[in-house]
Write a protein that holds these residues in place. Structure first.
Motif, PDB file in Angstrom:
ATOM      1  N   UNK B 123     -42.287   4.352  -1.234  1.00 21.80           N
ATOM      2  CA  UNK B 123     -41.847   3.151  -1.945  1.00 21.80           C
ATOM      3  C   UNK B 123     -42.898   2.055  -1.848  1.00 21.80           C
ATOM      4  N   UNK B 124     -43.581   2.009  -0.691  1.00 23.99           N
ATOM      5  CA  UNK B 124     -44.655   1.033  -0.534  1.00 23.99           C
ATOM      6  C   UNK B 124     -45.758   1.286  -1.545  1.00 23.99           C
ATOM      7  N   UNK B 125     -46.136   2.565  -1.696  1.00 26.86           N
ATOM      8  CA  UNK B 125     -47.192   2.906  -2.660  1.00 26.86           C
ATOM      9  C   UNK B 125     -46.758   2.540  -4.073  1.00 26.86           C
ATOM     10  N   UNK B 126     -45.514   2.862  -4.387  1.00 26.59           N
ATOM     11  CA  UNK B 126     -44.985   2.557  -5.715  1.00 26.59           C
ATOM     12  C   UNK B 126     -45.039   1.048  -5.973  1.00 26.59           C
ATOM     13  N   UNK B 127     -44.605   0.291  -4.968  1.00 21.25           N
ATOM     14  CA  UNK B 127     -44.589  -1.165  -5.121  1.00 21.25           C
ATOM     15  C   UNK B 127     -46.005  -1.717  -5.246  1.00 21.25           C
ATOM     16  N   UNK B 148     -38.760  -3.407  -0.751  1.00 19.70           N
ATOM     17  CA  UNK B 148     -37.604  -3.023   0.052  1.00 19.70           C
ATOM     18  C   UNK B 148     -36.353  -2.867  -0.818  1.00 19.70           C
ATOM     19  N   UNK B 149     -36.277  -3.633  -1.912  1.00 19.06           N
ATOM     20  CA  UNK B 149     -35.138  -3.485  -2.822  1.00 19.06           C
ATOM     21  C   UNK B 149     -35.142  -2.079  -3.423  1.00 19.06           C
ATOM     22  N   UNK B 150     -36.347  -1.607  -3.811  1.00 20.18           N
ATOM     23  CA  UNK B 150     -36.449  -0.239  -4.337  1.00 20.18           C
ATOM     24  C   UNK B 150     -35.944   0.755  -3.297  1.00 20.18           C
ATOM     25  N   UNK B 151     -36.347   0.483  -2.039  1.00 23.60           N
ATOM     26  CA  UNK B 151     -35.994   1.394  -0.957  1.00 23.60           C
ATOM     27  C   UNK B 151     -34.479   1.508  -0.773  1.00 23.60           C
ATOM     28  N   UNK B 212     -37.992  -2.008   8.392  1.00 19.90           N
ATOM     29  CA  UNK B 212     -39.045  -1.230   7.749  1.00 19.90           C
ATOM     30  C   UNK B 212     -40.405  -1.893   7.904  1.00 19.90           C
ATOM     31  N   UNK B 213     -41.400  -1.104   8.236  1.00 15.95           N
ATOM     32  CA  UNK B 213     -42.741  -1.632   8.410  1.00 15.95           C
ATOM     33  C   UNK B 213     -43.701  -1.022   7.392  1.00 15.95           C
ATOM     34  N   UNK B 214     -43.614   0.299   7.227  1.00 11.30           N
ATOM     35  CA  UNK B 214     -44.599   1.004   6.403  1.00 11.30           C
ATOM     36  C   UNK B 214     -44.748   0.412   4.994  1.00 11.30           C
TER      37      UNK B 214
END
Ligand SMILES: Nc1ncnc2c1ncn2[C@@H]1O[C@H](COP(=O)(O)OP(=O)(O)OP(=O)(O)O)[C@@H](O)[C@H]1O
Ligand SMILES: [Mg+2]
Lengths: 259, 302
Positions: B123-127, B148-151, B212-214
């Protein structure tokens, strides 16, 4: 079979067929519904009583793959209420239904009865108060709940809940009231209260009731239709059906020999 | 007869053995957890003070605090909630009450369940690709919150659907039978009766997001921030500002990570203290979820 009756009609089904997908569950049903009378639908389990009843307020439109053929005409407009060009919501606003199991909303007693008016956009508190009281009186519940209208409907007993559902259905002045085995989940006292109520109500509104209870049909109804495997086998005045049925199947059913 | 007695004794022995084994396993799990928390508290608790909350990070461990971290976490949660709740609840309602049940909705259903299990760094990469490079939101509060909303979006959707599914069909039929439209039924019945379940799902989602950190590192949160985002309200016209959305930020887990990775023992104490704060935030949220569920369960029993 086709039957005619000599009274004013409120509705009439003509060559009505109904399909749940591929299942053909009503077959050429012809039935007149007399105005301000009680018409009972009896017959063994699975014969299509509920299916037929739910055609009258287009409940089948809520689920996919259901299909009507034929007509249900309401009078005096002579409108075919199952025609695809008629909006089911318009029909449900005029034809109310009481279900087999009491299904009040988890809201206050007051809000349960008021809901039909809210759906119709009524905002004036005075009007709603008036309709709530009138309907609760109409369903013989007023004296029991008038001091606790804001309590949850779930606090009521099963029989009171069912009368609340009747009040909810009455609040919008329906032209026809449909009952699907309204007492099957209730004890004998609650049952007889509801039966008295139905007899009372027919002074104002046309009633169709499905029942498994022969005595109930004999007590409350003016006309009775016996259904079997999706067809109307016999229709007549209730007295006639229960004293001198003309069909052998009907006789076997009402004397408890099958079903 | 004797044989049977022997047999019974043997069976009882097996029964007893499992009792001991089960108790031991439970105890090992609980003891480990307890030891971890106790260790964290013993190390960090003395460090917790008003000053710890009110200070920015610093080169000097005694002066360092978590101000930018907890404010960042709070703002990120705000963005996450504002984005995930309406989207997730609307999608859940649509899928349950409006969408026709066919192969397409089946596929969507399976994929939402799968999305909930996707590693958070994805999700981080996507964001990063979407919000930083494409929409050019920068490495900001907005980007972090949306990541984080996506997550948690799949979690919110699933919680909504589950809560809606618990409503008996007879209630819908009662509403429709009185001439209600779909929206009237949703507005007056479906939403109110599923609020408890939906809120619980949202809070559990947020309490996962808070740690969440990643994905937050992936979208470029800073590890050292000695200023606060622009305040959302000001004394000058137009009084409300959304500039904070585009400010850089840090969050609690990153601050903790930053401190433990330093050689000095004093910073490790800071990390433990911040860990306690983060743990309390999560526990508070879970407590709120349990309370809400309890309240609504009591009010509506089908
Ligand atoms: N939603 C449905 N989808 C498919 N078939 C259905 C559905 N509802 C009922 N049927 C079938 O249609 C037939 C008529 O059912 P219906 O419920 O109208 O019977 P009924 O006379 O009301 O029976 P009961 O006295 O048990 O309530 C039955 O064969 C039943 O299995
Ligand atoms: Mg039935």
């Amino acid at each position: 079979m086709t039957v005619t009756i000599s009274e004013d009609l409120k509705a009439e089904s003509k060559n009505l067929n109904f399909y749940y997908g591929a299942l053909h569950s009503l077959k050429n049903v012809n039935l007149p519904i007399a105005r301000r009378r009680v018409t009972a639908l009896i017959g063994p389990s699975g014969c299509g009583k509920t299916t037929f009843l739910r055609c009258f307020n287009r409940m089948h439109d809520l689920y996919p793959h259901n299909r009507y053929e034929g007509e249900i005409i309401i009078y005096p407009e002579k409108l075919n209420i199952i025609s695809p060009s008629v909006d089911p919501i318009e029909i449900r606003m005029q034809i109310s239904m009481v279900f087999q199991k009491p299904n009040p909303f988890p809201k206050s007693i007051y809000e349960n009865v008021a809901y039909g008016l809210r759906v119709r956009g009524v905002k004036k508190k005075g009007l709603i108060d008036e309709a709530v009281e009138k309907s609760l009186r109409g369903s013989a519940l007023w004296d029991e709940v008038k001091d606790r209208l804001n309590n949850s409907a779930f606090d009521l007993s099963g029989g009171q809940q069912q009368r609340l559902c009747i009040a909810r259905a009455l609040a919008t002045d329906p032209r026809i009231l449909l009952f699907d085995e309204p007492t099957s989940a209730l004890d004998p006292t609650a049952t007889s209260k509801i039966e008295e109520l139905i007899i009372e109500l027919k002074n104002e509104v046309t009633i169709i009731i499905v029942t498994h209870n022969m005595q109930q049909a004999a007590r409350v109804s003016d006309y009775t239709a016996f259904m079997y495997l999706g067809e109307i086998i016999e229709f007549d005045k209730t007295d006639k059906i229960f004293t001198a049925p003309s069909n052998k199947l009907t006789e076997e059913y009402i004397t408890g020999r099958f079903g | 007869m004797k044989d049977i007695k022997k047999r019974i004794a043997f069976n009882k022995f097996k029964d007893y053995s499992f009792r001991v084994l089960g108790l031991l396993s439970t105890f090992v799990g609980l003891a480990l957890l307890f030891a971890l928390i106790a260790d964290l508290f013993m190390e960090g608790a003395p460090r917790i003070s008003y000053k710890f909350f009110a200070s920015f990070p610093s080169r000097f461990p005694e002066e360092a605090g978590i101000l930018s971290a907890w404010v960042g976490t709070l703002l990120i949660m705000l963005v996450t909630a504002f984005a995930a709740i309406p989207l997730g609840v609307a999608a859940g309602i649509y899928l349950e009450e409006y969408a026709k049940k066919n192969w397409l909705t089946d596929i969507i259903e399976i994929n939402i369940a799968n999305l909930a299990g996707v590693p958070s760094i994805i999700y981080g990469l996507l964001a990063l690709g979407m919000f930083v490079y494409f929409f050019k939101f920068g490495e900001s509060v907005l980007t972090g919150g949306l990541a984080l909303a996506l997550l948690i979006l799949p979690m919110v959707i699933m919680a909504t659907r589950e809560a809606i599914r618990a409503i008996p069909n007879s209630i819908r039929e009662a509403s429709y039978a009185l001439g209600a439209t779909k929206w009237q039924t949703v507005w007056w019945h479906i939403i109110p009766y599923s609020t408890g379940g939906i809120l619980t799902g949202i809070i559990i989602g947020l309490s996962r997001a808070i740690g969440e950190t990643a994905p937050i590192i992936t979208v470029g949160a800073l590890t050292f921030i000695a200023f606060l985002p622009t305040p959302p309200v000001s004394s000058d016209f137009p009084f409300i500002s959304f500039k904070w959305l585009f400010d850089p930020f840090t969050v609690m887990p990153i601050q903790i990570f930053n401190w433990v990775s330093r050689p000095q023992q004093e910073f490790h104490v800071n990390a433990a203290a911040a860990g306690i704060v983060l743990l309390c935030m999560t526990l508070l949220m879970n407590a709120a979820a349990i309370y809400i569920r309890y309240r609504f369960r009591k009010k509506i029993k089908w």
